[in-house]
Design an enzyme around this catalytic site. Structure first.
Site, mmCIF file in Angstrom:
data_model
loop_
_atom_site.group_PDB
_atom_site.id
_atom_site.type_symbol
_atom_site.label_atom_id
_atom_site.label_comp_id
_atom_site.label_asym_id
_atom_site.label_seq_id
_atom_site.Cartn_x
_atom_site.Cartn_y
_atom_site.Cartn_z
ATOM 1 N N ASP A 106 0.844 -1.196 0.000
ATOM 2 C CA ASP A 106 0.000 0.000 0.000
ATOM 3 C C ASP A 106 0.881 1.247 0.000
ATOM 4 O O ASP A 106 1.550 1.538 0.993
ATOM 5 C CB ASP A 106 -0.893 -0.032 1.245
ATOM 6 C CG ASP A 106 -2.120 0.838 1.118
ATOM 7 O OD1 ASP A 106 -2.217 1.599 0.147
ATOM 8 O OD2 ASP A 106 -2.993 0.753 2.009
ATOM 9 N N ASP A 107 0.903 1.970 -1.112
ATOM 10 C CA ASP A 107 1.670 3.213 -1.249
ATOM 11 C C ASP A 107 3.179 3.000 -1.307
ATOM 12 O O ASP A 107 3.951 3.931 -1.063
ATOM 13 C CB ASP A 107 1.362 4.200 -0.110
ATOM 14 C CG ASP A 107 -0.010 4.832 -0.222
ATOM 15 O OD1 ASP A 107 -0.738 4.521 -1.177
ATOM 16 O OD2 ASP A 107 -0.359 5.643 0.655
ATOM 17 N N CYS A 166 -5.555 4.349 -4.248
ATOM 18 C CA CYS A 166 -5.717 2.956 -3.827
ATOM 19 C C CYS A 166 -6.978 2.281 -4.362
ATOM 20 O O CYS A 166 -6.909 1.226 -4.992
ATOM 21 C CB CYS A 166 -5.731 2.871 -2.306
ATOM 22 S SG CYS A 166 -4.449 3.795 -1.461
ATOM 23 N N ARG A 198 -7.496 -1.004 -6.926
ATOM 24 C CA ARG A 198 -8.001 -2.296 -6.464
ATOM 25 C C ARG A 198 -9.205 -2.750 -7.277
ATOM 26 O O ARG A 198 -9.390 -3.946 -7.532
ATOM 27 C CB ARG A 198 -8.314 -2.220 -4.972
ATOM 28 C CG ARG A 198 -7.050 -2.117 -4.143
ATOM 29 C CD ARG A 198 -7.271 -1.516 -2.750
ATOM 30 N NE ARG A 198 -6.006 -0.993 -2.268
ATOM 31 C CZ ARG A 198 -5.091 -1.708 -1.601
ATOM 32 N NH1 ARG A 198 -5.325 -2.971 -1.321
ATOM 33 N NH2 ARG A 198 -3.964 -1.154 -1.227
ATOM 34 N N LYS A 226 -6.517 -4.938 3.379
ATOM 35 C CA LYS A 226 -7.351 -3.784 3.041
ATOM 36 C C LYS A 226 -8.303 -4.115 1.897
ATOM 37 O O LYS A 226 -7.883 -4.581 0.842
ATOM 38 C CB LYS A 226 -6.425 -2.622 2.663
ATOM 39 C CG LYS A 226 -7.085 -1.376 2.127
ATOM 40 C CD LYS A 226 -6.027 -0.297 2.005
ATOM 41 C CE LYS A 226 -6.425 0.832 1.114
ATOM 42 N NZ LYS A 226 -5.405 1.888 1.061
ATOM 43 N N HIS A 255 -11.435 -1.722 0.902
ATOM 44 C CA HIS A 255 -11.577 -0.380 0.320
ATOM 45 C C HIS A 255 -12.474 -0.357 -0.911
ATOM 46 O O HIS A 255 -12.368 0.529 -1.758
ATOM 47 C CB HIS A 255 -10.192 0.174 -0.023
ATOM 48 C CG HIS A 255 -10.121 1.675 0.012
ATOM 49 N ND1 HIS A 255 -9.061 2.392 -0.523
ATOM 50 C CD2 HIS A 255 -10.972 2.601 0.508
ATOM 51 C CE1 HIS A 255 -9.250 3.681 -0.345
ATOM 52 N NE2 HIS A 255 -10.407 3.832 0.280
ATOM 53 N N HIS A 290 1.579 2.321 4.046
ATOM 54 C CA HIS A 290 0.658 3.461 4.051
ATOM 55 C C HIS A 290 0.725 4.195 5.391
ATOM 56 O O HIS A 290 0.871 3.585 6.438
ATOM 57 C CB HIS A 290 -0.761 2.938 3.818
ATOM 58 C CG HIS A 290 -1.783 3.967 3.446
ATOM 59 N ND1 HIS A 290 -2.182 4.961 4.305
ATOM 60 C CD2 HIS A 290 -2.497 4.147 2.301
ATOM 61 C CE1 HIS A 290 -3.111 5.699 3.711
ATOM 62 N NE2 HIS A 290 -3.311 5.230 2.494
ATOM 63 N N ASP A 319 0.123 -0.449 -5.105
ATOM 64 C CA ASP A 319 -1.163 -0.023 -5.654
ATOM 65 C C ASP A 319 -1.154 1.363 -6.286
ATOM 66 O O ASP A 319 -2.141 1.759 -6.900
ATOM 67 C CB ASP A 319 -2.258 -0.112 -4.587
ATOM 68 C CG ASP A 319 -1.999 0.789 -3.394
ATOM 69 O OD1 ASP A 319 -0.902 1.385 -3.293
ATOM 70 O OD2 ASP A 319 -2.903 0.909 -2.537
ATOM 71 N N ASN A 320 -0.073 2.099 -6.130
ATOM 72 C CA ASN A 320 0.061 3.406 -6.782
ATOM 73 C C ASN A 320 1.466 3.922 -6.505
ATOM 74 O O ASN A 320 2.270 3.243 -5.884
ATOM 75 C CB ASN A 320 -0.991 4.418 -6.314
ATOM 76 C CG ASN A 320 -1.251 4.447 -4.825
ATOM 77 O OD1 ASN A 320 -2.354 4.161 -4.366
ATOM 78 N ND2 ASN A 320 -0.238 4.775 -4.041
ATOM 79 N N LYS A 355 1.704 9.970 -5.800
ATOM 80 C CA LYS A 355 0.338 9.473 -5.667
ATOM 81 C C LYS A 355 -0.689 10.598 -5.822
ATOM 82 O O LYS A 355 -0.509 11.688 -5.303
ATOM 83 C CB LYS A 355 0.180 8.818 -4.292
ATOM 84 C CG LYS A 355 -1.240 8.357 -3.949
ATOM 85 C CD LYS A 355 -1.285 7.811 -2.542
ATOM 86 C CE LYS A 355 -2.711 7.456 -2.118
ATOM 87 N NZ LYS A 355 -2.749 6.942 -0.724
#
Length: 550
Positions: free
Chosen positions: A50-51, A88, A92, A145, A147, A236, A342-343, A396
């Protein structure tokens, strides 16, 4: 495809020569009798950070120790131009559907409207990866996660997962259930579709790993292949991890984010992920020079980055636990493993956001001495994020390359291109078709009684087996929009905007062949190309029924 000699191959490395599709199962076999022989299709392990920044991993030129992920890179393929969405949730949605985020239903993160493309959850316009894999005989499980919707019909349980322990929101405390937005709020978790509680004191990455290992153990010995989705919430913000993981990294970052950015650029060149003549674009205009900071400010910034590095190290250690489990159970050599972020690296600083700060301050602190602890809320912000994105512009949230280029590693059965770098333009929408190919699944025209949109992604198997340089034709057009940031890329040309509101006048034209950092707007110098790219944008906007609800 380039073979990278920079990472030594481990002994006993994966050298499968098998085809990715061992045999084909029709989706309609849901009522077939119990199998009399084990299903030998490959297991699938999908690991999502994540991130995580583009250059954080050792195998992507970074200094943070990531031996387990580097091992996967040495035994498979690294994709150097893998594109995600800029945030994010849309990523996803694209990941689990193989489709555009608007078609999937997540046109804008943290927004829910009764409007096509902006429902805020995975709609029935798509059939999801876990649904189709489960239908064909896979055991499906996830931890981490979600989301993609907080109500029961949007829960992982309703979208194809047999087992799941998930954080419903997009962000949470890494040590407890304290919420992020709202005075006295709590994060919300479900297990197998039912409300669950966070075990106080457990660290997020450790606990999600434990959950996934438990689900894997439940399935072991059943004869069913598994699809396991580890949707980690690290690294994250809020940046939190035990001091044993981060204190040792402080000396690495005392010379600042500008120095780290130069080292990361050199590391990416060393690994062969960017061109040898790549240079650094200008910093985001809001970033102060390192030498302009006070001694106290430098100490704070150094600690932020050290804690972030500690979170990445902990992430790699937990991935190592999963790999060790697979080895101990004999599943390792028949498991296709994909790792991605994810980014792009995260430049947000919500603690200082005037609209949110009053709520965060009711529970959290940003004191230097408490950084990394459960009641500390910090993020590393634009300076360190741009160090991670290296030669690419911004981070991001933007549809510039710094916001949407992320690491992707694929390794396992059928992957015959080893220790290689794939420079082809690929996207997160290509993951689902790749997994369907691995499982011998044809994407349906109808699902749950309704017609579904065809996949927009393409399988990566031609690249993974050295059968082709790219999964897409030469004239492939990749377009995307999120929160009024849009882009179109075709070959070496790209248009994108970095200011809102979104309209034609705000798009700029870049020649990525000579300007990978997207620094020079050529729309006035190449009006015909700009017009052609804008036509492609209009086509995309019509296809996905793009709207801009406020």
């Amino acid at each position: 495809m380039k073979k990278d000699a920079g990472i030594p191959l481990p002994s006993g490395y994966w050298g499968w020569q098998m085809l990715p599709v061992l045999f084909s199962f029709a989706v309609s076999c849901q009522n077939a009798p119990e199998r009399q022989v084990p299903d030998t299709r490959p297991n699938i392990l999908l690991l999502v950070a994540d991130d995580l920044g583009y250059s954080d991993l050792g195998s992507f030129g970074g200094e943070i120790p990531t031996p387990n992920l580097d091992r996967l890179a040495a035994s498979g393929v690294r994709f150097s131009r893998f594109h995600t969405a800029p945030m994010c949730a849309p990523t996803r949605a694209m990941l689990l559907s193989g489709n555009d985020n608007h078609i999937a239903g997540v046109g804008r993160q943290a927004a829910q409207f009764d409007v096509f493309g902006y429902e805020g959850y995975l709609t029935d316009r798509v059939a999801t990866v876990p649904e189709l894999l489960r239908e064909s005989g896979y055991a499906t499980m996830m931890a981490g996660k979600w989301h993609l919707g907080g109500f029961p019909e949007a829960n992982p349980r309703a979208k194809g997962f047999d087992r799941s322990f998930v954080l419903l929101e997009g962000v949470g405390n890494h040590f407890n259930n304290a919420g992020i937005f709202g005075d006295g709020s709590e994060s919300h978790y479900t297990e197998n579709g039912r409300t669950a509680q966070w075990p106080a004191g457990q660290y997020s990455t450790d606990f999600y790993t434990e959950k996934l290992l438990g689900y894997l153990e439940e399935n072991h010995g059943t004869g069913k292949p598994f699809f396991a989705y580890a949707a980690f919430t690290a690294p994250h913000w809020p940046l939190q991890v035990a001091s044993a993981h981060w204190k040792k990294f402080e000396p690495d970052y005392r010379d600042g984010y500008e120095a780290l950015r130069k080292r990361r650029l050199a590391g990416l060149k060393r690994e062969g992920l960017i061109a040898a003549d790549s240079s650094l674009p200008l910093f985001h205009p809001d970033i102060p020079a390192w030498d302009s900071l006070t001694a106290e400010e430098k100490e704070r910034e150094t600690r932020k980055m050290a804690i972030y590095a500690g979170m990445v190290e902990n992430l790699d250690l937990n991935i190592g636990r999963i790999l060790e489990y697979l080895e101990s159970t004999g599943e390792f050599e028949n498991t296709l493993i994909l790792f991605l972020s994810d980014n792009g690296a995260a430049g947000e600083d919500y603690f200082s956001n005037p609209e949110i700060r009053p709520y965060i301050n009711s529970y959290y602190s940003d004191d230097t001495d408490r950084m990394g602890e459960p009641d500390s809320f910090i993020s590393y912000g634009p300076p360190w994020a741009e160090a991670a994105t290296g030669p690419f512009r911004y981070f991001k949230g933007y549809t510039t390359r710094g916001g949407i280029l992320a690491p992707l590693i694929v390794s396992g059965p059928g992957v015959t291109s080893l220790n290689a770098i794939a420079p082809a333009i690929t996207t997160v929408m290509d993951i689902a078709p790749t997994l369907f190919s691995a499982g011998g699944i044809s994407y349906p025209k109808k699902w749950k009684g309704s017609e579904v949109y065809p996949l927009r992604g393409a399988s990566l198997w031609p690249v993974l087996t050295d059968a082709a340089e790219s999964p897409h034709p030469d004239d492939y057009v990749f377009a995307m929009e999120h929160a009024q940031y849009g882009m179109v890329q075709k070959g070496r040309w790209k248009i994108a905007n970095t200011q809102r509101p979104l309209n034609r006048s705000r798009f700029e034209l870049y020649d990525l062949g000579t300007d990978p950092g997207e620094q020079h707007d050529l729309k006035d110098e190449a009006p015909e190309i700009f017009s052609e790219m804008m036509d492609a944008w209009e086509d995309y906007a019509r296809e996905v029924r793009l709207q801009l609800p406020e």
